[in-house]
Scaffold this motif. Structure first.
Motif, PDB file in Angstrom:
ATOM      1  N   LEU A 127      37.808  53.046  44.033  1.00 27.23           N
ATOM      2  CA  LEU A 127      37.439  52.993  42.618  1.00 27.23           C
ATOM      3  C   LEU A 127      38.270  51.949  41.876  1.00 27.23           C
ATOM      4  O   LEU A 127      37.757  51.234  41.012  1.00 27.23           O
ATOM      5  CB  LEU A 127      37.613  54.367  41.972  1.00 27.23           C
ATOM      6  CG  LEU A 127      36.615  55.438  42.419  1.00 27.23           C
ATOM      7  CD1 LEU A 127      37.034  56.809  41.891  1.00 27.23           C
ATOM      8  CD2 LEU A 127      35.206  55.102  41.949  1.00 27.23           C
ATOM      9  N   LEU A 128      39.552  51.847  42.217  1.00 28.73           N
ATOM     10  CA  LEU A 128      40.407  50.845  41.581  1.00 28.73           C
ATOM     11  C   LEU A 128      39.924  49.435  41.926  1.00 28.73           C
ATOM     12  O   LEU A 128      39.908  48.553  41.075  1.00 28.73           O
ATOM     13  CB  LEU A 128      41.862  51.033  42.019  1.00 28.73           C
ATOM     14  CG  LEU A 128      42.597  52.229  41.417  1.00 28.73           C
ATOM     15  CD1 LEU A 128      43.968  52.399  42.068  1.00 28.73           C
ATOM     16  CD2 LEU A 128      42.746  52.075  39.909  1.00 28.73           C
ATOM     17  N   ALA A 132      38.499  46.710  39.209  1.00 30.73           N
ATOM     18  CA  ALA A 132      39.099  45.380  39.096  1.00 30.73           C
ATOM     19  C   ALA A 132      38.044  44.296  39.290  1.00 30.73           C
ATOM     20  O   ALA A 132      38.038  43.276  38.584  1.00 30.73           O
ATOM     21  CB  ALA A 132      40.217  45.225  40.123  1.00 30.73           C
ATOM     22  N   MET A 133      37.135  44.519  40.227  1.00 28.73           N
ATOM     23  CA  MET A 133      36.077  43.551  40.493  1.00 28.73           C
ATOM     24  C   MET A 133      35.163  43.412  39.283  1.00 28.73           C
ATOM     25  O   MET A 133      34.757  42.311  38.907  1.00 28.73           O
ATOM     26  CB  MET A 133      35.283  44.012  41.720  1.00 28.73           C
ATOM     27  CG  MET A 133      34.368  42.969  42.331  1.00 28.73           C
ATOM     28  SD  MET A 133      33.607  43.601  43.857  1.00 28.73           S
ATOM     29  CE  MET A 133      35.060  43.935  44.848  1.00 28.73           C
ATOM     30  N   ARG A 134      34.844  44.537  38.667  1.00 29.01           N
ATOM     31  CA  ARG A 134      33.980  44.522  37.485  1.00 29.01           C
ATOM     32  C   ARG A 134      34.643  43.771  36.333  1.00 29.01           C
ATOM     33  O   ARG A 134      34.002  43.005  35.624  1.00 29.01           O
ATOM     34  CB  ARG A 134      33.655  45.947  37.054  1.00 29.01           C
ATOM     35  CG  ARG A 134      32.634  46.640  37.960  1.00 29.01           C
ATOM     36  CD  ARG A 134      32.573  48.135  37.661  1.00 29.01           C
ATOM     37  NE  ARG A 134      31.471  48.726  38.387  1.00 29.01           N
ATOM     38  CZ  ARG A 134      30.230  48.827  37.912  1.00 29.01           C
ATOM     39  NH1 ARG A 134      29.956  48.383  36.700  1.00 29.01           N
ATOM     40  NH2 ARG A 134      29.270  49.368  38.625  1.00 29.01           N
ATOM     41  N   LYS A 135      35.933  43.991  36.152  1.00 25.78           N
ATOM     42  CA  LYS A 135      36.650  43.306  35.083  1.00 25.78           C
ATOM     43  C   LYS A 135      36.682  41.800  35.334  1.00 25.78           C
ATOM     44  O   LYS A 135      36.517  41.004  34.417  1.00 25.78           O
ATOM     45  CB  LYS A 135      38.069  43.847  34.966  1.00 25.78           C
ATOM     46  CG  LYS A 135      38.149  45.248  34.364  1.00 25.78           C
ATOM     47  CD  LYS A 135      39.589  45.722  34.268  1.00 25.78           C
ATOM     48  CE  LYS A 135      39.668  47.107  33.642  1.00 25.78           C
ATOM     49  NZ  LYS A 135      41.070  47.614  33.582  1.00 25.78           N
ATOM     50  N   SER A 136      36.883  41.426  36.596  1.00 24.17           N
ATOM     51  CA  SER A 136      36.910  40.008  36.948  1.00 24.17           C
ATOM     52  C   SER A 136      35.560  39.361  36.667  1.00 24.17           C
ATOM     53  O   SER A 136      35.493  38.266  36.096  1.00 24.17           O
ATOM     54  CB  SER A 136      37.275  39.853  38.424  1.00 24.17           C
ATOM     55  OG  SER A 136      37.216  38.501  38.818  1.00 24.17           O
ATOM     56  N   HIS A 137      34.487  40.034  37.049  1.00 25.86           N
ATOM     57  CA  HIS A 137      33.150  39.492  36.820  1.00 25.86           C
ATOM     58  C   HIS A 137      32.845  39.403  35.326  1.00 25.86           C
ATOM     59  O   HIS A 137      32.188  38.459  34.876  1.00 25.86           O
ATOM     60  CB  HIS A 137      32.113  40.360  37.505  1.00 25.86           C
ATOM     61  CG  HIS A 137      32.146  40.231  38.998  1.00 25.86           C
ATOM     62  ND1 HIS A 137      31.374  40.990  39.832  1.00 25.86           N
ATOM     63  CD2 HIS A 137      32.880  39.420  39.806  1.00 25.86           C
ATOM     64  CE1 HIS A 137      31.618  40.659  41.090  1.00 25.86           C
ATOM     65  NE2 HIS A 137      32.534  39.714  41.092  1.00 25.86           N
ATOM     66  N   SER A 138      33.339  40.390  34.570  1.00 26.83           N
ATOM     67  CA  SER A 138      33.111  40.385  33.128  1.00 26.83           C
ATOM     68  C   SER A 138      33.829  39.203  32.472  1.00 26.83           C
ATOM     69  O   SER A 138      33.280  38.529  31.590  1.00 26.83           O
ATOM     70  CB  SER A 138      33.606  41.703  32.518  1.00 26.83           C
ATOM     71  OG  SER A 138      33.443  41.706  31.121  1.00 26.83           O
ATOM     72  N   ARG A 139      35.063  38.926  32.931  1.00 26.77           N
ATOM     73  CA  ARG A 139      35.815  37.790  32.390  1.00 26.77           C
ATOM     74  C   ARG A 139      35.114  36.473  32.713  1.00 26.77           C
ATOM     75  O   ARG A 139      35.004  35.586  31.871  1.00 26.77           O
ATOM     76  CB  ARG A 139      37.244  37.779  32.952  1.00 26.77           C
ATOM     77  CG  ARG A 139      38.159  38.832  32.369  1.00 26.77           C
ATOM     78  CD  ARG A 139      39.604  38.547  32.721  1.00 26.77           C
ATOM     79  NE  ARG A 139      39.837  38.636  34.155  1.00 26.77           N
ATOM     80  CZ  ARG A 139      40.210  39.739  34.791  1.00 26.77           C
ATOM     81  NH1 ARG A 139      40.378  40.856  34.111  1.00 26.77           N
ATOM     82  NH2 ARG A 139      40.414  39.728  36.088  1.00 26.77           N
TER      83      ARG A 139
END
Length: 214
Positions: A127-128, A132-139
């Motif tokens: 889940l972590l 983190a992957m989602r946050k990176s893609h969002s950025r």
């Protein structure tokens, strides 16, 4: 279609696909005992039919299922370009299965019977990673949105700037006056919300930008 549950922002979900009722029940009890949301499925088709909320999640997937196998579902998920960490579980696992699953990007592979703590540790890590992957893609998506507000000439100037060229060098490359390059450079910095050259370089790296080859 299976009914969707409403999830609040910041929540996480663990999906479980296993055709053994007792395994699904045991995992549901385990995950809920630590406050983790869980969705259970008896087949891969049930999982595919489920409308998954856009929140960090991971998938607990049995290798051997009635009908479509867990490995086949993994291949579908990969083909659909869905980034979902998969933790495989099996009572009949062998080296070939685990190697294939891990080569295809499985997050982990646990043999039944597994320790509760091993499973909890595995889903926490998965889940972590997904968060983190989602946050990176969002950025990256936000950086791309800013970059697309630049004019073509501002984009070109930016590509030269992040490669370390001075304004006069860029002017020579583009056939512009130095003052014009300075204006475009300032506009690019403002639109990209970059407070310094290093910040602009980081944004360019995130987008994979390179100077135009003449």
């Amino acid at each position: 279609m299976i009914q969707r549950t409403d999830y609040s922002a910041g929540s996480t979900i663990v999906y479980v696909v296993d055709d053994d009722d007792s395994i699904r029940a045991a995992l549901a009890m385990l995950f809920r005992s630590v406050g983790q949301r869980v969705e259970l499925f008896a087949s891969t088709q049930e999982f595919l039919d489920f409308e998954r909320p856009d929140v960090p999640s991971c998938l607990i997937l049995d290798v051997r299922l009635k009908g479509q196998s867990g490995l086949a579902l993994q291949e579908q998920i990969i083909a659909a370009d869905v980034e979902l960490p998969i933790i495989f579980i099996t009572a009949h696992g062998d080296i070939a299965m685990s190697v294939k699953a891990m080569k295809n990007g499985a997050f982990d592979f646990l043999a039944k019977p597994f320790r509760d703590q091993d499973m909890l540790d595995a889903i926490q890590s998965a889940l972590l990673r997904n968060e983190a992957m989602r946050k990176s893609h969002s950025r990256t998506a936000d950086i791309l949105r800013r970059y697309q507000t630049l004019t073509p000439r501002e984009q070109e100037v930016m590509k030269y700037v992040v490669c370390g060229l001075l304004n006069k060098q860029i002017a020579a490359e583009m056939g512009l006056s130095e003052i014009t390059v300075k204006i475009h450079r300032g506009q690019a910095m403002r639109k990209m919300e970059a407070r310094s050259l290093p910040e602009l370089v980081l944004s360019a790296n995130a987008l994979g930008l390179h100077p135009r080859e003449e």
